[in-house]
Design a protein around this motif. Structure first.
Motif: not given
Length: 202
Positions: A82-83, A87-90, A148-150, A155-156
């Motif tokens: 989640e972090n 925090e860094a999804r993009g 959710w999603g890719p 992230a996982l």
């Protein structure tokens, strides 16, 4: 032994460790009741084996403890993912790894909580705002969408690699970072070690 001629008996030499076998052999030859003797020897062995077997099978199962450890590990992995996600999804993949490393570095540091979830949801006193502020701002934002999603799958994957220590560290000693669009007061005395994507790491 009785059938061995006397002149051979005096010439035979036994090793020191064979005296037990000689006594047993003589007793068996004299009594002619080897089966009873063997049964007598087997009794204490069987008793000891049954005691050990009972003690082993009567131990409480450690399955609940293993299940609890697995549950806690899954929760810690989710907090790390989640972090990374919020925090860094993009950010580029290296930027996501670096954010995960900062989180793990804080767990290992004596100045932060000792669990991943503790680090992610930690707060600090901000003297300028005179209130407690989250280390990671997304934890104070409501409402937040469910991951959710890719991007969540990525992230996982990053969280799993960093938590299992199978990724070459990019910022091994970094404990802090911030966006390039801000200049927080706490960054001035700290040494910058990397700039990855839109984050500067200290």
């Amino acid at each position: 032994w009785r059938v061995v001629p006397r002149f051979l008996r005096v010439r035979m030499r036994f090793r020191p460790d064979e005296w037990r076998r000689r006594i047993v052999f003589s007793w068996l030859a004299r009594e002619g009741n080897g089966l009873a003797f063997l049964a007598l020897l087997a009794l204490p062995v069987a008793a000891i084996a049954s005691i050990v077997g009972f003690a082993y099978t009567s131990r409480p199962s450690d399955a609940p403890a293993r299940a609890e450890i697995a549950r806690e590990r899954a929760l810690e992995l989710r907090c790390l993912a989640e972090n990374i996600y919020f925090e860094a999804r993009g950010e580029p993949l290296d930027g996501q790894y670096a954010v995960a490393e900062v989180t793990i570095n804080r767990v290992r540091s004596p100045y932060f909580p000792k669990t991943i979830c503790g680090v992610v949801h930690d707060t600090r006193w901000d003297p300028a705002r005179r209130r407690f502020v989250a280390h990671f701002s997304w934890t104070q934002m409501e409402p937040k969408t469910e991951p959710w999603g890719p991007a969540w799958q990525e992230a996982l994957a990053v969280a799993t690699a960093v938590a299992n220590d199978v990724h070459m560290p990019l910022v091994p000693d970094a404990l802090y970072y911030h966006s390039t669009g801000v200049q927080p007061y706490w960054a001035n005395p700290r040494r910058s070690v990397a700039r990855i994507g839109n984050h500067i790491f200290y």
